[in-house]
Motif scaffolding. Sequence first.
Motif, PDB file in Angstrom:
ATOM      1  N   ALA A  31       6.273  -2.859  20.751  1.00  0.00           N
ATOM      2  CA  ALA A  31       5.563  -4.042  20.229  1.00  0.00           C
ATOM      3  C   ALA A  31       4.281  -3.617  19.517  1.00  0.00           C
ATOM      4  CB  ALA A  31       5.258  -5.011  21.373  1.00  0.00           C
ATOM      5  N   ALA A  32       3.556  -2.662  20.097  1.00  0.00           N
ATOM      6  CA  ALA A  32       2.305  -2.192  19.474  1.00  0.00           C
ATOM      7  C   ALA A  32       2.600  -1.517  18.135  1.00  0.00           C
ATOM      8  CB  ALA A  32       1.586  -1.228  20.412  1.00  0.00           C
ATOM      9  N   TYR A  33       3.688  -0.762  18.081  1.00  0.00           N
ATOM     10  CA  TYR A  33       4.030  -0.065  16.836  1.00  0.00           C
ATOM     11  C   TYR A  33       4.421  -1.055  15.734  1.00  0.00           C
ATOM     12  CZ  TYR A  33       6.647   2.750  13.487  1.00  0.00           C
ATOM     13  OH  TYR A  33       7.116   3.320  12.326  1.00  0.00           O
ATOM     14  N   PHE A  34       5.362  -1.946  16.025  1.00  0.00           N
ATOM     15  CA  PHE A  34       5.827  -2.887  14.990  1.00  0.00           C
ATOM     16  C   PHE A  34       4.678  -3.778  14.509  1.00  0.00           C
ATOM     17  CE2 PHE A  34      10.073  -2.684  17.410  1.00  0.00           C
ATOM     18  CZ  PHE A  34      10.546  -1.650  16.622  1.00  0.00           C
ATOM     19  N   ALA A  35       3.854  -4.236  15.435  1.00  0.00           N
ATOM     20  CA  ALA A  35       2.772  -5.165  15.076  1.00  0.00           C
ATOM     21  C   ALA A  35       1.787  -4.514  14.102  1.00  0.00           C
ATOM     22  CB  ALA A  35       2.039  -5.637  16.331  1.00  0.00           C
ATOM     23  N   GLY A  36       1.633  -3.203  14.206  1.00  0.00           N
ATOM     24  CA  GLY A  36       0.663  -2.511  13.352  1.00  0.00           C
ATOM     25  C   GLY A  36       1.205  -2.128  11.982  1.00  0.00           C
ATOM     26  N   LEU A  37       2.491  -2.343  11.742  1.00  0.00           N
ATOM     27  CA  LEU A  37       3.069  -1.975  10.449  1.00  0.00           C
ATOM     28  C   LEU A  37       2.774  -3.056   9.409  1.00  0.00           C
ATOM     29  CD1 LEU A  37       6.618  -0.743  11.576  1.00  0.00           C
ATOM     30  CD2 LEU A  37       4.682   0.680  10.868  1.00  0.00           C
ATOM     31  N   PRO A  38       2.576  -2.627   8.139  1.00  0.00           N
ATOM     32  CA  PRO A  38       2.389  -3.641   7.102  1.00  0.00           C
ATOM     33  C   PRO A  38       3.692  -4.417   6.896  1.00  0.00           C
ATOM     34  CG  PRO A  38       2.503  -1.432   6.135  1.00  0.00           C
ATOM     35  CD  PRO A  38       2.565  -1.263   7.636  1.00  0.00           C
ATOM     36  N   GLY A  39       3.615  -5.731   6.884  1.00  0.00           N
ATOM     37  CA  GLY A  39       4.849  -6.522   6.814  1.00  0.00           C
ATOM     38  C   GLY A  39       4.771  -7.655   5.815  1.00  0.00           C
ATOM     39  N   LYS A  40       5.932  -8.267   5.575  1.00  0.00           N
ATOM     40  CA  LYS A  40       6.041  -9.372   4.616  1.00  0.00           C
ATOM     41  C   LYS A  40       5.958 -10.729   5.302  1.00  0.00           C
ATOM     42  CE  LYS A  40      10.124  -7.889   3.083  1.00  0.00           C
ATOM     43  NZ  LYS A  40      11.311  -7.456   2.325  1.00  0.00           N
ATOM     44  N   LEU A  41       5.928 -10.724   6.641  1.00  0.00           N
ATOM     45  CA  LEU A  41       5.941 -11.985   7.367  1.00  0.00           C
ATOM     46  C   LEU A  41       4.704 -12.799   7.031  1.00  0.00           C
ATOM     47  CD1 LEU A  41       7.088 -10.736  10.869  1.00  0.00           C
ATOM     48  CD2 LEU A  41       8.357 -12.259   9.353  1.00  0.00           C
ATOM     49  N   LYS A  42       4.897 -14.092   6.839  1.00  0.00           N
ATOM     50  CA  LYS A  42       3.746 -14.962   6.609  1.00  0.00           C
ATOM     51  C   LYS A  42       4.065 -16.352   7.152  1.00  0.00           C
ATOM     52  CE  LYS A  42       5.172 -15.996   1.857  1.00  0.00           C
ATOM     53  NZ  LYS A  42       6.289 -15.053   1.758  1.00  0.00           N
ATOM     54  N   VAL A  43       3.024 -17.093   7.397  1.00  0.00           N
ATOM     55  CA  VAL A  43       3.199 -18.457   7.872  1.00  0.00           C
ATOM     56  C   VAL A  43       3.129 -19.390   6.670  1.00  0.00           C
ATOM     57  CG1 VAL A  43       2.205 -20.290   9.283  1.00  0.00           C
ATOM     58  CG2 VAL A  43       2.204 -17.922  10.108  1.00  0.00           C
ATOM     59  N   ILE A  44       4.131 -20.241   6.516  1.00  0.00           N
ATOM     60  CA  ILE A  44       4.117 -21.240   5.440  1.00  0.00           C
ATOM     61  C   ILE A  44       3.511 -22.518   6.022  1.00  0.00           C
ATOM     62  CG2 ILE A  44       5.516 -22.599   3.841  1.00  0.00           C
ATOM     63  CD1 ILE A  44       7.593 -20.301   3.993  1.00  0.00           C
ATOM     64  N   PRO A  45       2.398 -22.986   5.452  1.00  0.00           N
ATOM     65  CA  PRO A  45       1.760 -24.178   6.019  1.00  0.00           C
ATOM     66  C   PRO A  45       2.735 -25.352   6.063  1.00  0.00           C
ATOM     67  CG  PRO A  45       0.373 -23.175   4.336  1.00  0.00           C
ATOM     68  CD  PRO A  45       1.691 -22.468   4.292  1.00  0.00           C
ATOM     69  N   LEU A  46       2.656 -26.122   7.130  1.00  0.00           N
ATOM     70  CA  LEU A  46       3.592 -27.222   7.366  1.00  0.00           C
ATOM     71  C   LEU A  46       3.633 -28.198   6.186  1.00  0.00           C
ATOM     72  CD1 LEU A  46       5.526 -28.221   9.530  1.00  0.00           C
ATOM     73  CD2 LEU A  46       3.664 -29.564  10.486  1.00  0.00           C
ATOM     74  N   HIS A  47       2.474 -28.459   5.569  1.00  0.00           N
ATOM     75  CA  HIS A  47       2.446 -29.459   4.486  1.00  0.00           C
ATOM     76  C   HIS A  47       3.258 -29.008   3.273  1.00  0.00           C
ATOM     77  CE1 HIS A  47      -0.946 -26.911   3.095  1.00  0.00           C
ATOM     78  NE2 HIS A  47      -0.533 -27.260   1.914  1.00  0.00           N
TER      79      HIS A  47
END
Length: 113
Positions: A93-109
Motif C-alpha cells: 500500500a505504501a509503495y503504490f500510494a507513492g507512485l505517480p498516478g492518473k487517478l483523480k476525483v471528478i467533482p459530483l457536479h
Amino acid sequence: MKAILIIALLALASPFAHAGGDPGAGAQKSKPCAACHGADFNTPISADIPLLAGQHEDYLARVLSDYKSGVRKNPIMSGQAGALSSQDIVDLAAYFAGLPGKLKVIPLHRLVQ
Ligand code: HEC
C-alpha cells in the motif's frame, strides 16, 4: 522531568513508527502484481483491472485485507491477497500510494447535471 517527557513521547510515537509500510519492500513484493496491473501500476492489461498508482494508502491496505479475509470477493484477487502477510499489505500500500498516478476525483457536479 525532561527524561519522563521524552520517554512519554517515545511511547506515544512508537506505534505509529511501526504502523506504516516500507515502500522499498513494497516495490520488491509488487513484482508479481505487475503482470496484470502494469509495470508502472498505471497501465493495467485490461480495462477491468484497476489503477493502483497514486491510490490512497489506507484504501489499498483496507481492500487488500478485505480480499484476504473474504469481505471483498474476487476469484483472482482473493488468491493474490490470500498469500500476503499484514506487513506485505502495508508495504504494498505504501509503495503504490507513492507512485505517480492518473487517478483523480471528478467533482459530483460534473457527473450529475
Ligand atoms: C491475474 C491478474 C492480477 C494479478 C496478478 C494481481 N491482480 Fe490485483 N486485481 C486484478 C483484478 C481483475 C482486480 C479487480 C477485482 C475486483 O473487481 O474486485 C484487481 C484489484 C486489485 C485491487 C483493488 C483496487 C481497487 O481500486 O479497489 C488491489 C489493491 C490489487 N488488485 C492489488 C494487487 C496486488 C497487491 C497484487 C500482487 C500481490 C495483485 N493485485 C495482483 C487482477 C490482478
